[in-house]
Motif scaffolding. Structure first.
Motif, PDB file in Angstrom:
ATOM      1  N   PRO A 197       1.095   6.312 -19.698  1.00 16.73           N
ATOM      2  CA  PRO A 197       1.803   5.621 -18.603  1.00 16.73           C
ATOM      3  C   PRO A 197       0.841   5.331 -17.454  1.00 16.73           C
ATOM      4  N   MET A 198       0.348   4.125 -17.395  1.00 12.71           N
ATOM      5  CA  MET A 198      -0.829   3.800 -16.587  1.00 12.71           C
ATOM      6  C   MET A 198      -0.479   3.181 -15.242  1.00 12.71           C
ATOM      7  N   GLY A 199      -1.099   3.719 -14.197  1.00 12.04           N
ATOM      8  CA  GLY A 199      -1.044   3.130 -12.877  1.00 12.04           C
ATOM      9  C   GLY A 199      -2.438   2.821 -12.381  1.00 12.04           C
ATOM     10  N   CYS A 200      -2.553   2.463 -11.106  1.00  9.17           N
ATOM     11  CA  CYS A 200      -3.869   2.141 -10.553  1.00  9.17           C
ATOM     12  C   CYS A 200      -3.881   2.416  -9.060  1.00  9.17           C
ATOM     13  N   ASP A 201      -4.901   3.131  -8.607  1.00  5.17           N
ATOM     14  CA  ASP A 201      -5.191   3.226  -7.189  1.00  5.17           C
ATOM     15  C   ASP A 201      -6.070   2.025  -6.865  1.00  5.17           C
ATOM     16  N   VAL A 202      -5.445   0.989  -6.320  1.00  3.58           N
ATOM     17  CA  VAL A 202      -6.148  -0.263  -6.016  1.00  3.58           C
ATOM     18  C   VAL A 202      -6.916  -0.031  -4.720  1.00  3.58           C
ATOM     19  N   CYS A 203      -8.207   0.232  -4.838  1.00  6.21           N
ATOM     20  CA  CYS A 203      -8.926   0.728  -3.665  1.00  6.21           C
ATOM     21  C   CYS A 203     -10.384   0.302  -3.665  1.00  6.21           C
ATOM     22  N   TYR A 204     -11.018   0.490  -2.506  1.00  5.69           N
ATOM     23  CA  TYR A 204     -12.455   0.287  -2.397  1.00  5.69           C
ATOM     24  C   TYR A 204     -12.982   1.158  -1.261  1.00  5.69           C
ATOM     25  N   THR A 205     -14.254   1.490  -1.340  1.00  8.42           N
ATOM     26  CA  THR A 205     -14.896   2.245  -0.266  1.00  8.42           C
ATOM     27  C   THR A 205     -15.450   1.275   0.768  1.00  8.42           C
ATOM     28  N   ASN A 206     -15.667   1.785   1.961  1.00  8.91           N
ATOM     29  CA  ASN A 206     -16.042   0.908   3.071  1.00  8.91           C
ATOM     30  C   ASN A 206     -17.433   0.306   2.932  1.00  8.91           C
ATOM     31  N   HIS A 207     -18.287   0.859   2.055  1.00  8.59           N
ATOM     32  CA  HIS A 207     -19.625   0.293   1.894  1.00  8.59           C
ATOM     33  C   HIS A 207     -19.714  -0.644   0.690  1.00  8.59           C
ATOM     34  N   MET A 208     -18.584  -0.971   0.053  1.00  7.29           N
ATOM     35  CA  MET A 208     -18.566  -1.983  -1.005  1.00  7.29           C
ATOM     36  C   MET A 208     -18.456  -3.381  -0.409  1.00  7.29           C
ATOM     37  N   TYR A 268     -11.147   5.967   2.473  1.00  5.10           N
ATOM     38  CA  TYR A 268     -11.263   4.752   1.678  1.00  5.10           C
ATOM     39  C   TYR A 268     -10.044   3.883   1.919  1.00  5.10           C
ATOM     40  N   GLN A 269     -10.090   2.648   1.431  1.00  7.56           N
ATOM     41  CA  GLN A 269      -9.016   1.687   1.650  1.00  7.56           C
ATOM     42  C   GLN A 269      -8.206   1.523   0.362  1.00  7.56           C
ATOM     43  N   THR A 270      -6.892   1.578   0.493  1.00  9.01           N
ATOM     44  CA  THR A 270      -6.028   1.425  -0.673  1.00  9.01           C
ATOM     45  C   THR A 270      -4.745   0.735  -0.249  1.00  9.01           C
ATOM     46  N   THR A 271      -3.716   0.806  -1.071  1.00 10.52           N
ATOM     47  CA  THR A 271      -2.474   0.093  -0.777  1.00 10.52           C
ATOM     48  C   THR A 271      -1.592   0.902   0.174  1.00 10.52           C
ATOM     49  N   SER A 272      -0.897   0.192   1.043  1.00 10.07           N
ATOM     50  CA  SER A 272      -0.083   0.812   2.083  1.00 10.07           C
ATOM     51  C   SER A 272       1.379   0.912   1.663  1.00 10.07           C
ATOM     52  N   TYR A 273       2.167   1.561   2.507  1.00  9.78           N
ATOM     53  CA  TYR A 273       3.617   1.584   2.303  1.00  9.78           C
ATOM     54  C   TYR A 273       4.167   0.159   2.233  1.00  9.78           C
ATOM     55  N   HIS A 274       3.668  -0.693   3.108  1.00 11.55           N
ATOM     56  CA  HIS A 274       4.159  -2.081   3.166  1.00 11.55           C
ATOM     57  C   HIS A 274       3.781  -2.868   1.924  1.00 11.55           C
ATOM     58  N   ASP A 275       2.600  -2.586   1.369  1.00  8.78           N
ATOM     59  CA  ASP A 275       2.155  -3.320   0.180  1.00  8.78           C
ATOM     60  C   ASP A 275       3.111  -3.097  -0.987  1.00  8.78           C
ATOM     61  N   ALA A 276       3.538  -1.850  -1.182  1.00 10.86           N
ATOM     62  CA  ALA A 276       4.456  -1.560  -2.291  1.00 10.86           C
ATOM     63  C   ALA A 276       5.751  -2.345  -2.138  1.00 10.86           C
ATOM     64  N   ALA A 277       6.287  -2.380  -0.921  1.00  7.37           N
ATOM     65  CA  ALA A 277       7.523  -3.125  -0.678  1.00  7.37           C
ATOM     66  C   ALA A 277       7.318  -4.624  -0.890  1.00  7.37           C
ATOM     67  N   ALA A 278       6.191  -5.146  -0.410  1.00 10.22           N
ATOM     68  CA  ALA A 278       5.917  -6.578  -0.552  1.00 10.22           C
ATOM     69  C   ALA A 278       5.748  -6.969  -2.019  1.00 10.22           C
ATOM     70  N   LEU A 279       5.066  -6.130  -2.795  1.00 11.21           N
ATOM     71  CA  LEU A 279       4.865  -6.441  -4.213  1.00 11.21           C
ATOM     72  C   LEU A 279       6.176  -6.418  -4.974  1.00 11.21           C
ATOM     73  N   ARG A 280       7.053  -5.483  -4.637  1.00 14.41           N
ATOM     74  CA  ARG A 280       8.372  -5.475  -5.285  1.00 14.41           C
ATOM     75  C   ARG A 280       9.157  -6.731  -4.907  1.00 14.41           C
ATOM     76  N   ARG A 281       9.073  -7.115  -3.657  1.00 13.48           N
ATOM     77  CA  ARG A 281       9.788  -8.316  -3.200  1.00 13.48           C
ATOM     78  C   ARG A 281       9.261  -9.565  -3.893  1.00 13.48           C
ATOM     79  N   LEU A 282       7.942  -9.664  -4.039  1.00 19.56           N
ATOM     80  CA  LEU A 282       7.337 -10.822  -4.694  1.00 19.56           C
ATOM     81  C   LEU A 282       7.716 -10.920  -6.166  1.00 19.56           C
ATOM     82  N   SER A 283       7.799  -9.763  -6.818  1.00 17.80           N
ATOM     83  CA  SER A 283       7.970  -9.736  -8.274  1.00 17.80           C
ATOM     84  C   SER A 283       9.412  -9.521  -8.726  1.00 17.80           C
ATOM     85  N   GLY A 284      10.296  -9.180  -7.795  1.00 19.20           N
ATOM     86  CA  GLY A 284      11.669  -8.864  -8.171  1.00 19.20           C
ATOM     87  C   GLY A 284      11.812  -7.502  -8.828  1.00 19.20           C
ATOM     88  N   LYS A 285      10.784  -6.666  -8.708  1.00 15.34           N
ATOM     89  CA  LYS A 285      10.835  -5.334  -9.313  1.00 15.34           C
ATOM     90  C   LYS A 285      11.533  -4.342  -8.381  1.00 15.34           C
TER      91      LYS A 285
END
Length: 465
Positions: A357-368, A403-420
């Motif tokens: 059951p696969m998820g992803c921490d969509v992230c990057y470090t500040n020096h990338m 590091y930088q990753t997805t926020s509380y708002h991102d999860a809500a926005a992605l559900r809204r965009l996708s109807g999930k």
């Protein structure tokens, strides 16, 4: 087995399967650092051409780390269903790609028990980004801890309330804010600043008490080292729904993480006996391309193949959650946003094809060489690919891991965009609390944690934070 091809009048010859796999990989700074990458785009295409004509049996017979030298190779090879493998072993990697893109979810599931890590990684190397999204979308892997993740039409999130000093009041402030945004149906899971038994136990208890008090249907977890969590269980110090460990793709690299297969077997056994969750899936693993090279345990193989081996390792324990922390290690392994996006799509596809059951921490470090747009592009593509879950962190900026990753708002926005939607029982409770409206979207009170705070608690939190 043919290990050479001619392109534009030049013959490209490769010494073995491992070299073909490495040079067929899309450009990654980690492979360049390891000295295994293709030297040119043409050589990469030549390696892909050779790889496309290899059979699945060729790959099965040539693991990148020998069976006798590595416990993860043994786990991977010993798990193969020989009857199913016999039906597909003559298929070439190119034919296997065509099969995955045209077959139904049921047909793919039927051949999954025959796959080794090298097969899974090889076919990913022949796929475009759209191929990876298209194939992953048709594969759903469900798992049940207290609730069930991975159902079609859902996008879950891990509430990650990290704190720089593991102050419980500060952690719980983040928990309340995250839940008030409808984040946390996958797990309330903290990365501890200090790997200490008593601290881990205290945080687990706080999470569980909050879940009980507010009837939040989810799972608790503190992402300490597995040996620390085992001691918490052995001493009966706190309820634990999920047990966590970071995984690597070789025995040598696992040793750098302080684990091996035997230890993880022991951890699984004690968790099965003493867990506080109700379902059959109670392990949580994180991975990420490049960790094996960091530990000098890549055995001359490319980072994509080594990552696929992590998923074979994880599958042994029937996990509830697995995610790749895709850009966390830094530019030495994934140089920029383009490489980060490619790796995230590869890892998600390979995890699903492996059967976890696969998820992803969509992230990057500040020096990338990456930014918020790269992060959001990958998050949208993974949502389209039916990724099980992502992270939810205040403002997407982790104050402890930096590091930088997805926020509380991102999860809500992605559900809204996708109807999930979130996991159904969680969504039901969010509606009861007024955090979601009847359509499952954030209500006008969303983001206000005061729904969880009495006057006395508010005074205490303000003095502590």
């Amino acid at each position: 087995m043919r290990l050479k091809t001619t392109l534009f009048g030049h013959t490209y010859a490769f010494k073995d399967v491992k070299e073909v796999l490495a040079k067929a990989n899309e450009e990654k700074s980690g492979d360049i650092l390891a000295g295994v990458a293709a030297e040119s785009t043409v050589e990469r295409i030549a390696a892909k051409t050779v790889l496309a004509d290899m059979t699945l049996e060729d790959l099965r017979n040539n693991p990148v780390v020998p069976y006798e030298d590595d416990d993860i190779t043994r786990v991977d090879q010993d798990s193969v269903d020989e009857e199913v493998f016999g039906r597909i072993k003559a298929m070439t990697v190119g034919e296997f790609r065509e099969f995955l893109l045209s077959a139904s979810e049921k047909e793919i599931a039927a051949i999954r028990p025959a796959l080794t890590s090298e097969i899974v990684a090889a076919v990913a190397k022949l796929m475009s980004n759209m191929d990876l999204v298209y194939a992953a979308k048709k594969m759903h892997v469900e798992a049940t801890c207290n609730t069930t993740i991975g159902k079609p039409g859902t996008l879950s999130s891990r509430l990650q309330p990290n704190h720089a000093t593991d102050d419980v009041a500060g952690i719980m402030a983040s928990v309340m804010e995250g839940i008030s945004y409808g984040v946390g149906d996958a797990v309330i899971g903290l990365n501890p600043a200090v790997d200490a038994i008593d601290s881990v136990a205290d945080i687990l208890k706080e999470f569980k008490e909050f879940m009980y008090k507010w009837d939040i249907p989810t799972q608790n977890c503190v992402l300490a080292h597995v040996t620390t969590q085992m001691k918490v269980l052995e001493r009966n110090l706190a309820p634990m729904d999920l047990m966590f460990q970071s995984l690597a793709g070789s025995e040598v690299a696992s040793r750098a993480f302080g684990i091996n297969v035997a230890l993880m077997d022991e951890a699984y056994a004690i968790m099965k006996e003493r867990k506080s969750s109700v379902g059959p899936n109670f392990m949580y693993f994180e991975t990420g391309q490049g960790s094996e090279l960091s530990a000098d345990g890549n055995h001359g193989a490319d980072q994509l193949v080594m990552e696929a081996r992590c998923y074979a390792f994880a599958k042994r324990y029937n996990p509830f959650l697995v995610n790749t922390v895709v850009g966390f290690i830094g530019p030495e392994y994934l140089y920029d946003g383009r490489q980060m996006i490619r790796a995230g799509l590869e890892d998600h596809f390979m995890g699903k094809l492996t059967g976890i059951p696969m998820g992803c921490d969509v992230c990057y470090t500040n020096h990338m060489r990456a930014d918020q747009n790269d992060l959001e592009n990958l998050a949208m593509m993974l949502t389209m690919a039916d990724c099980n879950y992502i992270m939810g962190i205040p403002a997407g900026d982790d104050v402890m891991l930096m590091y930088q990753t997805t926020s509380y708002h991102d999860a809500a926005a992605l559900r809204r965009l996708s109807g999930k939607h979130t996991i159904a029982p969680f969504e039901k409770r969010m509606k009861e609390l007024g955090i979601f409206d009847e359509q499952g979207n954030l209500s006008t009170i969303a983001g206000d944690p005061s729904v969880f705070i009495s006057r006395e608690q508010e005074i205490h939190l303000r003095s502590a934070v």
